[in-house]
Design an enzyme around this catalytic site. Structure first.
Site, PDB file in Angstrom:
ATOM      1  N   CYS A 181       0.821  -1.219   0.000  1.00  3.98           N
ATOM      2  CA  CYS A 181       0.000   0.000   0.000  1.00  3.98           C
ATOM      3  C   CYS A 181       0.854   1.269   0.000  1.00  3.98           C
ATOM      4  O   CYS A 181       0.384   2.339  -0.360  1.00  3.98           O
ATOM      5  CB  CYS A 181      -0.969  -0.012   1.169  1.00  3.98           C
ATOM      6  SG  CYS A 181      -0.181  -0.342   2.731  1.00  3.98           S
ATOM      7  N   HIS A 204      18.954   0.858  -0.988  1.00  2.90           N
ATOM      8  CA  HIS A 204      17.509   1.126  -0.918  1.00  2.90           C
ATOM      9  C   HIS A 204      16.753  -0.124  -0.461  1.00  2.90           C
ATOM     10  O   HIS A 204      15.918  -0.048   0.452  1.00  2.90           O
ATOM     11  CB  HIS A 204      16.992   1.587  -2.285  1.00  2.90           C
ATOM     12  CG  HIS A 204      15.519   1.791  -2.322  1.00  2.90           C
ATOM     13  ND1 HIS A 204      14.902   2.851  -1.691  1.00  2.90           N
ATOM     14  CD2 HIS A 204      14.510   1.049  -2.846  1.00  2.90           C
ATOM     15  CE1 HIS A 204      13.597   2.762  -1.850  1.00  2.90           C
ATOM     16  NE2 HIS A 204      13.334   1.677  -2.549  1.00  2.90           N
TER      17      HIS A 204
END
Lengths: 260, 358
Positions: free
Chosen positions: B50, B95
């Site tokens: 989400c 990342h």
């Protein structure tokens, strides 16, 4: 008598204390395996030294304040190792290790009484009385520690000032349960010791009778109150901690009277 | 061989944009293999939660982003604009490590993301969209996440009012399986907190509300028991955790009311969670033996403190991650050398072969 095993045991408990503090600072859920091994090592060395001492004395090594302190430390370690996993009190090692370290350090600072093998016949009731009573004192010591920890935890909850170690100590409910169980265990052992004392005739010594009965009555009331759930966990904790201080005073007083 | 990552997250894109690019869990594996087989790309993993949509790929040098953009455009996903970030080489490694450790999450240090990334990787692996490089990268990332969780306090503490209340309940009662909860009022916060307690296995939930119908509805939703508001104290001797969540303009529970009720509880502690504003529970009840009262501000303060402590751990986490990025870079370099040597050796063998000489 050689003190090497006792000194090594004391160092083990010092290491156990250091490792427990490290675990606490790292916010570990419990002590590392190395902490338990170090405590176990300290306990084995204590046992070895007490066995050697018992062989030399020809009786249970409880003939002086020196011996009593070491035996008390051994009882605390025994109960900690026995109850730690069961009652999820592993982090009580943070207090157990320094307590045993302190008891044995005081003992080591005292002059060790010379070994004179007893010429009197060994009275098994007297041996049982002394040994079981000291193990009972160990249980009361741990009950006092659990009580003190509960009071610290409760104070943080009440004041809403939660330090990082608040989350690392056992829950209040578990501490209260441990406090209660250790008082029961100690009281049962103390009663056994007292009965053994009566059999061997210690009841005729007025001061010891007074002290023994006083301590027994104190813990009788505490056990009844805990059983009936008439006092709150924090009051029980205060009583268990206070009662242990009274006990320590009686050990000292008995030694003084014994000398005089 | 080049590692690339194209994506958008809650940091760069609003929810309206994120939902347009969201890829259902069941389609992530198929898209991964689709990307891995287009010219210029070799391996691929698609992560869609989400809060983020990210495409990881191993590509021929200089072709990665171009190939990814083209492939996504074919699916009607125009991955251009400021909302999209591009990472390559060591930045991709860093990342991903930060993502799985929860350092890039909306709630710093949350752990749900690790499970989501594991699922996405698993789907790509099952679809045969991964090979040596991404397998190594993702497996290393999972190890880094484990190490960061173990060696730092980035996941510790409760960072919401509800979780702070649940954690405090556990510090009082230990296991919550033997605890009974009572909600006074049917406010949303009370319902959420009771739900969090229920998830930890509390024995039963009583709901008392001025509108009994609402209490019945909420009790049915939670599998609890509705109690008439005027009669809530009749069930009180069984209650361990009391949640105040009414809209009453005055205290619903005062010290004089609670004192006689506590006497009937045989010294069992009582945890009062007052989520109402104006408050439902008189602060004086905290002075009673065995009663622990926390209002919404004190719970929020605990959550804030935990978040502050997590922020304090960031430096340690970044240092750990940096070390692993360097290790991974070393592995990539050694792989490149090994591949080059293998290639030369193959060319030499091909040059020496009789077929070549014909």
């Amino acid at each position: 008598m050689d003190r090497t095993a006792l000194v090594a045991s004391t160092l083990c408990f010092l290491a156990g204390f250091a490792l427990s503090v490290q675990a606490l600072r790292a916010r570990a859920q419990g002590p590392s395996a190395s902490t338990l091994w170090v405590t176990l090592g300290g306990f084995v060395l204590q046992t070895l030294w007490l066995y050697q001492r018992g062989q030399l004395l020809g009786r249970c090594p409880l003939t002086s304040l020196f011996d009593v302190l070491v035996f008390l430390g051994w009882s605390v370690a025994l109960l900690y190792l026995g109850t730690g996993a069961t009652y999820r009190l592993s982090l009580l090692g943070v207090f157990t290790s320094p307590l045993v370290f302190l008891l044995q350090s005081i003992a080591l600072a005292l002059p060790m009484p010379s070994v004179a093998k007893s010429v009197l016949p060994v009275n098994p009731w007297l041996e049982l009385h002394a040994a079981v009573s000291v193990v009972a004192y160990g249980a009361f010591a741990l009950a006092g520690i659990a009580g003190a920890t509960l009071l610290v935890q409760e104070r943080q909850l009440k004041t809403r000032k939660l330090h990082s170690f608040f989350y690392r100590f056992p829950p209040i409910h578990d501490l209260a349960a441990a406090n209660r169980r250790l008082v029961y265990i100690g009281f049962a052992l103390l009663t056994l010791g007292l009965v053994a004392g009566i059999f061997q005739g210690i009841a005729h010594v007025s001061f010891l009778r007074f002290v023994s009965l006083g301590v027994w009555v104190l813990y009788l009331f505490l056990s009844i109150a805990l059983g009936w759930k008439r006092i709150s966990p924090n009051r029980a904790a205060w009583l268990a901690s206070g009662a242990f201080l009274v006990l320590l005073t009686t050990v000292w007083a008995v030694q003084l009277v014994g000398k005089s | 061989m080049e590692l690339v990552c194209l994506g958008l997250s809650h940091r760069s894109a609003p929810v309206e944009l994120r939902e347009r690019f969201a890829i259902p869990e069941t389609q992530q594996g198929a898209l991964s293999i689709e990307l891995a087989t287009i010219p210029g790309l070799r391996e691929s993993v698609v992560i869609s939660t989400c809060n983020r949509v990210e495409f990881y790929a191993v590509a021929q040098p200089g072709l990665g982003f171009e190939a990814l953009h083209a492939a996504l455009a074919q699916r009607g996903m125009e991955a251009s604009g400021d909302a999209f970030f591009r990472r390559s080489c060591d930045d991709v490694v860093r990342h991903l490590f930060r993502v799985v450790c929860g350092l890039d999450s909306m709630v710093l240090g949350e752990t749900e993301i690790l499970g989501q990334v594991k699922k996405a990787y698993s789907a790509a692996q099952e679809a045969r969209a991964t090979s040596k490089h991404l397998n190594k990268l993702f497996q290393r990332a999972f190890n880094v996440a484990k190490e960061v969780r173990t060696r730092t306090n980035i996941t510790r503490g409760s960072v919401s009012v509800g979780s702070a209340a649940v954690e405090l309940a556990e510090r009082i009662f230990g296991k919550l399986s033997g605890c009974n909860v009572m909600i006074l009022g049917a406010g949303e916060m009370g319902e959420l907190t009771a739900g969090a307690l229920q998830a930890r296995g509390v024995r039963s939930i009583f709901v008392a509300n001025r509108s009994h119908d609402r209490a019945v509805t909420l009790a049915q939703t939670m599998g609890g028991k509705a109690v008439r508001f005027e009669q809530w104290h009749e069930e009180f001797s069984e209650v361990d955790i009391l949640i105040g969540s009414t809209a009453a303009p005055h205290f619903v529970l005062t010290r004089p009311q609670l004192e006689p009720l506590m006497a009937r509880r045989r010294q069992r502690p009582l945890f009062c969670i007052d989520l109402a504003v104006p408050r439902d529970i008189d602060p004086e009840v905290n002075d009673l033996d065995g009663v622990y009262l926390y209002d919404i501000d004190s719970l929020q303060a605990i959550a804030d403190q935990s978040m502050e402590e997590r922020r304090g751990e960031l430096v340690v986490c970044e240092a750990l991650i940096q070390k692993h990025v360097q290790d991974f870079r070393a592995w990539l370099d050694s792989e490149a050398v090994r591949t080059e040597q293998a290639l030369h050796s193959f060319e030499r063998r091909a040059g020496d072969s009789p077929v070549h000489g014909v």
